[in-house]
Scaffold this motif. Structure first.
Motif, short mmCIF file in Angstrom:
data_model
loop_
_atom_site.label_atom_id
_atom_site.label_comp_id
_atom_site.label_asym_id
_atom_site.label_seq_id
_atom_site.Cartn_x
_atom_site.Cartn_y
_atom_site.Cartn_z
N TYR A 1 -4.72 13.36 1.98
CA TYR A 1 -3.60 13.95 2.71
C TYR A 1 -2.27 13.50 2.13
O TYR A 1 -1.32 14.30 2.02
N ARG A 2 -2.17 12.22 1.76
CA ARG A 2 -0.93 11.70 1.18
C ARG A 2 -0.55 12.50 -0.06
O ARG A 2 0.60 12.90 -0.22
N GLN A 3 -1.52 12.73 -0.92
CA GLN A 3 -1.24 13.44 -2.16
C GLN A 3 -0.84 14.89 -1.88
O GLN A 3 0.05 15.44 -2.56
N GLN A 4 -1.47 15.49 -0.90
CA GLN A 4 -1.10 16.87 -0.55
C GLN A 4 0.34 16.95 -0.05
O GLN A 4 1.05 17.93 -0.33
N LEU B 1 7.30 9.51 1.18
CA LEU B 1 6.07 9.12 0.49
C LEU B 1 6.24 9.20 -1.02
O LEU B 1 5.80 8.32 -1.76
N ALA B 2 6.85 10.27 -1.49
CA ALA B 2 7.00 10.45 -2.94
C ALA B 2 7.84 9.36 -3.57
O ALA B 2 7.61 8.97 -4.72
N GLU B 3 8.82 8.82 -2.81
CA GLU B 3 9.68 7.77 -3.33
C GLU B 3 9.12 6.38 -3.08
O GLU B 3 9.73 5.38 -3.48
N GLY B 4 7.98 6.29 -2.39
CA GLY B 4 7.42 4.99 -2.05
C GLY B 4 8.19 4.30 -0.95
O GLY B 4 8.10 3.08 -0.78
N ALA C 1 0.82 -1.22 0.00
CA ALA C 1 0.00 0.00 0.00
C ALA C 1 0.85 1.26 0.00
O ALA C 1 0.52 2.25 0.62
N CYS C 2 2.00 1.20 -0.70
CA CYS C 2 2.92 2.34 -0.61
C CYS C 2 3.54 2.68 -1.95
O CYS C 2 4.56 3.31 -2.02
N GLY C 3 2.98 2.21 -3.04
CA GLY C 3 3.52 2.56 -4.33
C GLY C 3 4.67 1.66 -4.72
O GLY C 3 4.86 0.58 -4.20
#
Length: 360
Positions: free
Chosen positions: A343-346, A320-323, A22-24
């Motif tokens: 929130y994650r996307q923000q 988050l951006a790098e997974g 669940a983290c890309g």
């Protein structure tokens, strides 16, 4: 033949689960080149006899958290390359106390492994000294930085995942009281605390957060005691960032639920999916778990180094951006999962800057 005299080596078997759920996708690098890099593979060992070892933080590879995640990544690397544990492949040396760290790192150096991992910020001082004394030995430090050509440093944006955990707690709590149990005060656990508190405040300004520290990453009894106080004072959700100490938090919540608690109690796990730890007679109380790709980093750097591309002198930061960090679905409601995704996307888009220190 390499000398593998590992007095503290313990043979344990765990499933290889190093990819973040669940983290890309896989993590990518945000690097700050501090020293120019080192592409040697510790003496020019061939891929066939390339070997790696990790020295654990307090808690061991069965802590169901930080150290275990690293060990699972190492096991996955070994399985990928047909390596055996404890010979010329991969191994670990367990630190049961802070006083053992220097000795364990020295044992790893003397055993002639090609790549030595230090799992946790507590290993920084001893590893920095050994790296200077052994310039031809390659090291990897997780959760802190050493500026040296023969050390690759790995950091994680723990505060970003902790913020999402705070959102989960803030939107799920029925009592508007939640708790945070930290292991030992440090820059790393500060990030967890700061992110969690910020996430709770963003999602539920009416909620309060009780912050307590156990003073140890290996004291389950203290974790249970702290959790008892929090639940007794009305908290219904506790997020722990405390390694093996967190097993006590789970134990207290399970005991209360099995005894017929009038309130649904939850625990938020840390560093790996701790869903199974939340099983009790009436269901499961792991609300969610923050994920930290320690195993992925261990696996990836081993491959890079074996191929002659050791990232010495670099600091790799996983967020988050790098997974590299994330949150499991756990027992979250659909509405809360939707909110967390927003929130994650923000955060990824830079619209939210998550604090790294409490009170920031």
């Amino acid at each position: 033949m390499k000398r593998k005299n590992l007095k503290a080596l313990i043979a344990l078997g765990f499933a290889s689960t190093f990819v973040l759920a669940a983290c890309g996708g896989g993590a990518s690098d945000e690097t700050a080149d501090t020293s120019g890099g080192n592409t040697d593979t510790s003496g020019g060992s061939s891929a066939e006899d390339f070997s790696i070892v990790m020295v654990t933080d307090i808690g061991g590879v069965d802590d169901r958290s930080f150290n275990q995640s690293a060990w699972e990544g190492m096991q996955a690397w070994g399985e990928e390359h047909g390596k055996e544990q404890g010979t010329d492949g991969y191994a670990y040396i367990q630190s049961d106390d802070d006083s053992q760290i220097t000795t364990n790192l020295n044992t790893a150096v003397q055993s002639n492994f090609d790549l030595i991992y230090g799992i946790g910020f507590k290993l920084q001082p001893a590893m920095a000294e050994l790296a200077e004394q052994n310039p031809d030995q390659n090291f990897v430090l997780i959760d802190d930085v050493i500026e040296s050509d023969n050390v690759a440093s790995v950091l994680f944006k723990d505060h970003e995942a902790a913020f999402l955990a705070g959102v989960a707690a803030g939107e799920t709590t029925e009592t508007d009281r939640v708790g945070f149990v930290g292991g030992e005060k440090s820059a790393v656990i500060d990030r967890f605390e700061a992110g969690f508190v910020a996430g709770v405040e963003a999602a539920n300004p009416d909620a309060t957060v009780d912050v307590q520290y156990a003073g140890s990453f290996g004291d389950a009894a203290m974790g249970k005691q702290l959790a008892a106080g929090m639940y007794g004072n009305g908290a219904d959700i506790i997020f722990h960032a405390s390694g093996d100490t967190g097993n006590g938090v789970f134990s207290e919540a399970i005991d209360r639920m099995n005894a017929g608690s009038d309130t649904q109690l939850w625990v938020i796990g840390v560093d790996r999916d701790q869903q199974e730890q939340g099983n009790y007679s009436g269901g499961n109380l792991t609300l969610t778990s923050t994920l930290k790709g320690v195993g992925t980093a261990v696996h990836d750097i081993a491959n890079q180094t074996m191929e002659g591309n050791f990232p010495g002198g670099q600091v790799t930061n996983y967020g988050l951006a790098e997974g590299g960090v994330g949150l499991t679905e756990g027992n979250l409601s659909d509405d809360v999962k939707t909110s967390i995704d927003e929130y994650r996307q923000q955060i990824i888009d830079g619209e939210i800057t998550v604090p790294e220190t409490p009170g920031e």
